[in-house]
Scaffold this motif. Structure first.
Motif, mmCIF file in Angstrom:
data_model
loop_
_atom_site.group_PDB
_atom_site.id
_atom_site.type_symbol
_atom_site.label_atom_id
_atom_site.label_comp_id
_atom_site.label_asym_id
_atom_site.label_seq_id
_atom_site.Cartn_x
_atom_site.Cartn_y
_atom_site.Cartn_z
ATOM 1 N N SER A 88 4.367 4.764 -7.982
ATOM 2 C CA SER A 88 4.600 3.456 -7.366
ATOM 3 C C SER A 88 3.574 3.197 -6.267
ATOM 4 O O SER A 88 3.906 2.778 -5.155
ATOM 5 C CB SER A 88 6.027 3.390 -6.803
ATOM 6 N N GLN A 89 2.322 3.482 -6.572
ATOM 7 C CA GLN A 89 1.198 3.233 -5.667
ATOM 8 C C GLN A 89 0.025 2.774 -6.522
ATOM 9 O O GLN A 89 -0.367 3.488 -7.458
ATOM 10 C CB GLN A 89 0.768 4.505 -4.932
ATOM 11 N N TRP A 90 -0.544 1.635 -6.216
ATOM 12 C CA TRP A 90 -1.672 1.164 -7.024
ATOM 13 C C TRP A 90 -2.816 2.168 -6.999
ATOM 14 O O TRP A 90 -3.513 2.357 -7.993
ATOM 15 C CB TRP A 90 -2.129 -0.227 -6.576
ATOM 16 N N HIS A 91 -3.018 2.846 -5.866
ATOM 17 C CA HIS A 91 -4.136 3.779 -5.757
ATOM 18 C C HIS A 91 -3.878 5.076 -6.532
ATOM 19 O O HIS A 91 -4.824 5.772 -6.883
ATOM 20 C CB HIS A 91 -4.507 4.060 -4.301
ATOM 21 N N TRP A 92 -2.628 5.406 -6.829
ATOM 22 C CA TRP A 92 -2.340 6.549 -7.699
ATOM 23 C C TRP A 92 -2.962 6.276 -9.070
ATOM 24 O O TRP A 92 -3.590 7.147 -9.667
ATOM 25 C CB TRP A 92 -0.819 6.748 -7.814
ATOM 26 N N TRP A 93 -2.788 5.041 -9.544
ATOM 27 C CA TRP A 93 -3.345 4.649 -10.847
ATOM 28 C C TRP A 93 -4.866 4.493 -10.775
ATOM 29 O O TRP A 93 -5.577 4.865 -11.718
ATOM 30 C CB TRP A 93 -2.693 3.356 -11.323
ATOM 31 N N ALA A 94 -5.364 3.965 -9.671
ATOM 32 C CA ALA A 94 -6.819 3.809 -9.527
ATOM 33 C C ALA A 94 -7.511 5.164 -9.549
ATOM 34 O O ALA A 94 -8.599 5.299 -10.117
ATOM 35 C CB ALA A 94 -7.145 3.054 -8.240
ATOM 36 N N ALA A 95 -6.881 6.179 -8.972
ATOM 37 C CA ALA A 95 -7.468 7.530 -8.967
ATOM 38 C C ALA A 95 -7.600 8.072 -10.389
ATOM 39 O O ALA A 95 -8.556 8.797 -10.690
ATOM 40 C CB ALA A 95 -6.618 8.470 -8.120
ATOM 41 N N ARG A 96 -6.673 7.709 -11.252
ATOM 42 C CA ARG A 96 -6.737 8.181 -12.633
ATOM 43 C C ARG A 96 -7.770 7.395 -13.439
ATOM 44 O O ARG A 96 -8.427 7.945 -14.305
ATOM 45 C CB ARG A 96 -5.358 8.107 -13.283
ATOM 46 N N ALA A 97 -7.893 6.123 -13.131
ATOM 47 C CA ALA A 97 -8.867 5.290 -13.838
ATOM 48 C C ALA A 97 -10.294 5.521 -13.330
ATOM 49 O O ALA A 97 -11.257 5.269 -14.048
ATOM 50 C CB ALA A 97 -8.494 3.819 -13.697
ATOM 51 N N HIS A 98 -10.406 5.988 -12.081
ATOM 52 C CA HIS A 98 -11.716 6.184 -11.444
ATOM 53 C C HIS A 98 -11.736 7.574 -10.803
ATOM 54 O O HIS A 98 -11.530 7.709 -9.594
ATOM 55 C CB HIS A 98 -11.958 5.095 -10.397
ATOM 56 N N THR A 116 0.832 -1.203 0.000
ATOM 57 C CA THR A 116 0.000 0.000 0.000
ATOM 58 C C THR A 116 0.865 1.251 0.000
ATOM 59 O O THR A 116 0.577 2.210 -0.718
ATOM 60 C CB THR A 116 -0.949 -0.009 1.221
ATOM 61 N N ALA A 117 1.936 1.254 0.783
ATOM 62 C CA ALA A 117 2.804 2.436 0.887
ATOM 63 C C ALA A 117 3.397 2.820 -0.461
ATOM 64 O O ALA A 117 3.537 4.002 -0.775
ATOM 65 C CB ALA A 117 3.921 2.187 1.898
ATOM 66 N N GLY A 118 3.762 1.820 -1.279
ATOM 67 C CA GLY A 118 4.366 2.086 -2.579
ATOM 68 C C GLY A 118 5.839 1.737 -2.654
ATOM 69 O O GLY A 118 6.535 2.162 -3.568
ATOM 70 N N SER A 119 6.319 0.973 -1.681
ATOM 71 C CA SER A 119 7.730 0.569 -1.668
ATOM 72 C C SER A 119 8.076 -0.168 -2.947
ATOM 73 O O SER A 119 7.229 -0.839 -3.515
ATOM 74 C CB SER A 119 7.995 -0.367 -0.484
ATOM 75 N N PRO A 120 9.274 -0.068 -3.433
ATOM 76 C CA PRO A 120 10.428 0.625 -2.863
ATOM 77 C C PRO A 120 10.598 2.050 -3.371
ATOM 78 O O PRO A 120 11.528 2.740 -2.959
ATOM 79 C CB PRO A 120 11.596 -0.228 -3.325
ATOM 80 N N SER A 146 6.476 -3.191 -9.411
ATOM 81 C CA SER A 146 7.107 -2.073 -10.107
ATOM 82 C C SER A 146 6.038 -1.012 -10.372
ATOM 83 O O SER A 146 4.847 -1.236 -10.107
ATOM 84 C CB SER A 146 7.695 -2.559 -11.432
ATOM 85 N N VAL A 147 6.451 0.117 -10.912
ATOM 86 C CA VAL A 147 5.472 1.135 -11.310
ATOM 87 C C VAL A 147 4.467 0.511 -12.268
ATOM 88 O O VAL A 147 3.257 0.709 -12.135
ATOM 89 C CB VAL A 147 6.170 2.366 -11.930
ATOM 90 N N GLU A 148 4.946 -0.274 -13.208
ATOM 91 C CA GLU A 148 4.046 -0.941 -14.158
ATOM 92 C C GLU A 148 3.118 -1.930 -13.449
ATOM 93 O O GLU A 148 1.932 -2.041 -13.780
ATOM 94 C CB GLU A 148 4.850 -1.646 -15.251
ATOM 95 N N GLY A 149 3.632 -2.640 -12.459
ATOM 96 C CA GLY A 149 2.795 -3.545 -11.675
ATOM 97 C C GLY A 149 1.716 -2.797 -10.907
ATOM 98 O O GLY A 149 0.556 -3.210 -10.875
#
Length: 192
Positions: free
Chosen positions: A34-44, A11-15, A177-180
């Motif tokens: 490097s945070q899944w929720h950064w991408w989710a905010a853009r998609a939603h 959740t934090a976005g490590s590393p 990774s960022v892509e992940g």
């Protein structure tokens, strides 16, 4: 909708990221993507995410931060369990800790989802089996409590190595990774 994201380093976005500015200052080249929720905010775009991830925490430690994380939010995504496995703690206890947080969130009237445990490229066979067992418990928990389960494991699993992520989706064998993270945020979050 304001969503608290409560969990560990995933959740934090490590590393490459951390919500704590002091920790982030120790990262060579931080990357907020490097945070899944950064991408989710853009998609939603109707969602605002608050990152409450702390590197290295077990589910019992994450639970201690629950009250602070839910202040002023309408929903919560709860993630954790890998550090319980790393530290050889009972997976049943990890599942109970996660279940307790889900139940508490529901009592507060929050929309809630849980996240299953990613494949761990740096783990051994014992860890791989523990991840499978914990994810089965989390699936049952989500079904029993009627909450969404974000399939992080299956979203990033390597079909040719079912206890690993593909190399392109991990920076260090422990974290996406960022892509992940992009793939998690754009696909796994769809169920919320």
């Amino acid at each position: 909708m304001i969503v608290a994201c409560l969990g560990d380093s995933i959740t934090a976005g490590s590393p490459l990221w951390d919500p704590d500015p002091a920790v982030r200052a120790t990262i060579g080249e931080p990357d907020e993507r490097s945070q899944w929720h950064w991408w989710a905010a853009r998609a939603h775009p109707g969602f605002e995410f608050r990152n409450h991830g702390v590197n290295g925490e077990r589910t019992d430690q994450i639970a201690l931060r629950f009250d602070a994380a839910v202040e002023g939010v309408e929903a919560i995504v709860i993630e954790g369990g890998i550090n319980d496995i790393v530290q050889r703690r009972p997976i049943e206890t990890a599942a109970q800790n996660l279940s307790g947080m889900v139940s508490k969130a529901r009592r507060l009237g929050l929309r809630v989802a849980i996240v299953d445990v990613l494949p761990w490229n740096n783990g051994d066979e014992r860890a791989a089996q523990a991840i499978i067992r914990l994810n089965a418990l989390l699936s049952g928990l989500a079904c029993g409590l009627e909450v969404p389960l974000f399939p992080f494991h299956d979203t990033l699993v390597d079909p040719e190595r079912p206890d690993r992520m593909p190399d392109r989706w991990t920076d260090d064998g422990n974290h996406p990774s960022v892509e992940g993270h992009r793939f998690l945020g754009e696909t796994a979050f769809r169920q919320f």
